[in-house]
Design an enzyme around this catalytic site. Structure first.
Site, PDB file in Angstrom:
ATOM      1  N   SER A  15       0.723  -6.833   9.671  1.00 31.06           N
ATOM      2  CA  SER A  15       1.247  -5.496   9.393  1.00 31.06           C
ATOM      3  C   SER A  15      -0.002  -4.840   9.130  1.00 31.06           C
ATOM      4  CB  SER A  15       2.576  -4.749   8.562  1.00 31.06           C
ATOM      5  OG  SER A  15       2.158  -4.820   7.289  1.00 31.06           O
ATOM      6  N   ASP A  36       0.495 -13.991   5.369  1.00 35.37           N
ATOM      7  CA  ASP A  36       1.899 -13.063   4.610  1.00 35.37           C
ATOM      8  C   ASP A  36       3.468 -13.828   3.763  1.00 35.37           C
ATOM      9  OD1 ASP A  36       1.225  -9.570   6.153  1.00 35.37           O
ATOM     10  OD2 ASP A  36       3.167 -10.023   4.520  1.00 35.37           O
ATOM     11  N   VAL A  58      -1.254 -14.562  -1.989  1.00 36.99           N
ATOM     12  CA  VAL A  58      -2.512 -15.792  -1.945  1.00 36.99           C
ATOM     13  C   VAL A  58      -2.673 -15.530  -3.257  1.00 36.99           C
ATOM     14  CG1 VAL A  58      -3.520 -13.658  -0.227  1.00 36.99           C
ATOM     15  CG2 VAL A  58      -2.716 -12.551  -2.159  1.00 36.99           C
ATOM     16  N   SER A 148     -10.757  -0.070  -1.463  1.00 38.97           N
ATOM     17  CA  SER A 148     -10.098   1.407  -1.890  1.00 38.97           C
ATOM     18  C   SER A 148     -11.110   2.717  -1.983  1.00 38.97           C
ATOM     19  CB  SER A 148      -8.923   1.075  -2.513  1.00 38.97           C
ATOM     20  OG  SER A 148      -8.599   3.032  -2.452  1.00 38.97           O
ATOM     21  N   TYR A 161      -3.993   0.201 -10.245  1.00 40.00           N
ATOM     22  CA  TYR A 161      -4.827  -0.198  -8.669  1.00 40.00           C
ATOM     23  C   TYR A 161      -6.384  -0.291  -8.571  1.00 40.00           C
ATOM     24  CZ  TYR A 161      -4.713   0.554  -3.126  1.00 40.00           C
ATOM     25  OH  TYR A 161      -5.402   0.377  -1.888  1.00 40.00           O
TER      26      TYR A 161
END
Length: 257
Positions: A15, A36, A58, A148, A161
């Protein structure tokens, strides 16, 4: 790096950014192995692309080794790894009620986002090292990692995060230097606000998206997964891009909240 006839691994490929990237690479002739945890969707995407699906956590060494073995088993030389698997988490270092950030959740985010990225990169690069060079420079493959903009300017509640994504940014150049000996390039993309299914679950999704878009400079919208995929492909195909961290965010600069 020519994608036609190459083997590629895309984590988080069922996705969002991963799926878009898998489609982009397959359109250029790569045989894509999608990793995934979403088995149903992952198989659907892999079948559509003529690729292979492998259910994989992972952060698990054995599962990643099985993933890489599956990529090698396609018979196509493994040349490309795109790491886009990841999870999010929001919690303050000390919450409003005075309680400290839960350590288990912090560890989980680090395990999936940071350790998972490194795990796939190290095992995948070892397999790439066994292939023949594709040009006079001795190039064998490319790794594209996904961090990010939160790695650079994380907001309130993003300590876990941002730590995980900051780690990915921090290992980009050392990894590129390490892997130069085997002809593997490493680059990292730092996406901003991208329109993926993660935002569709909110009841006020449109209103929420409008707030997210407000700090974007131009174009005044969320990024598209297809645009991320285009950049990932460009980093694979441009042979002089190495050891770089690229913001992909429409000029956004995050505010504290």
């Amino acid at each position: 790096m020519d994608l036609n006839g190459a083997g590629a691994i895309v984590t988080g490929g069922a996705s969002g950014l991963g799926e878009a990237t898998a489609r982009e690479l397959a359109a250029k002739g790569a045989t894509v192995v999608i990793a995934d945890l979403n088995e149903e969707r992952g198989k659907t995407v892999a079948d559509e692309l003529g690729g292979v699906f492998v259910k994989c956590d992972v952060s698990d060494e054995e599962q990643v080794q099985a993933l890489v073995d599956a990529a090698v088993a396609t018979g196509k030389p493994l040349r490309v790894i795109v790491n886009s698997a990841g999870i999010g988490w929001a919690n303050r270092t000390v919450n409003r009620d005075g309680s400290p950030h839960d350590l288990a959740s912090y560890r989980k985010v680090i395990e999936v986002n940071l350790i998972g990225t490194f795990n796939v990169m190290r095992i995948g690069a070892a397999a790439i090292a066994k292939t023949e060079p594709v040009d006079e420079d001795g190039q064998r493959g490319v790794v594209v990692n996904t961090a990010s903009v939160a790695a650079l300017e994380g907001q309130t509640g993003q300590v876990a995060y941002s730590s995980s994504k900051g780690g990915i940014v921090g290992m980009t150049l050392p990894a590129a230097r390490d892997l130069a000996a085997i002809g593997v390039r490493v680059n990292t993309i730092c996406p901003g606000i991208i329109d993926t299914p993660i935002y569709a679950f909110k009841a006020d999704a449109d209103e929420f998206k409008a707030k997210l878009v407000a700090p974007v400079v131009f174009p005044k919208r969320m990024g598209r997964p297809s645009e991320f995929a285009h950049l990932a492909r460009a980093l694979v195909e441009n042979d002089y891009m190495n050891g770089e961290v690229i913001r992909f965010d429409g000029g956004i600069r995050f505010q504290p909240k």
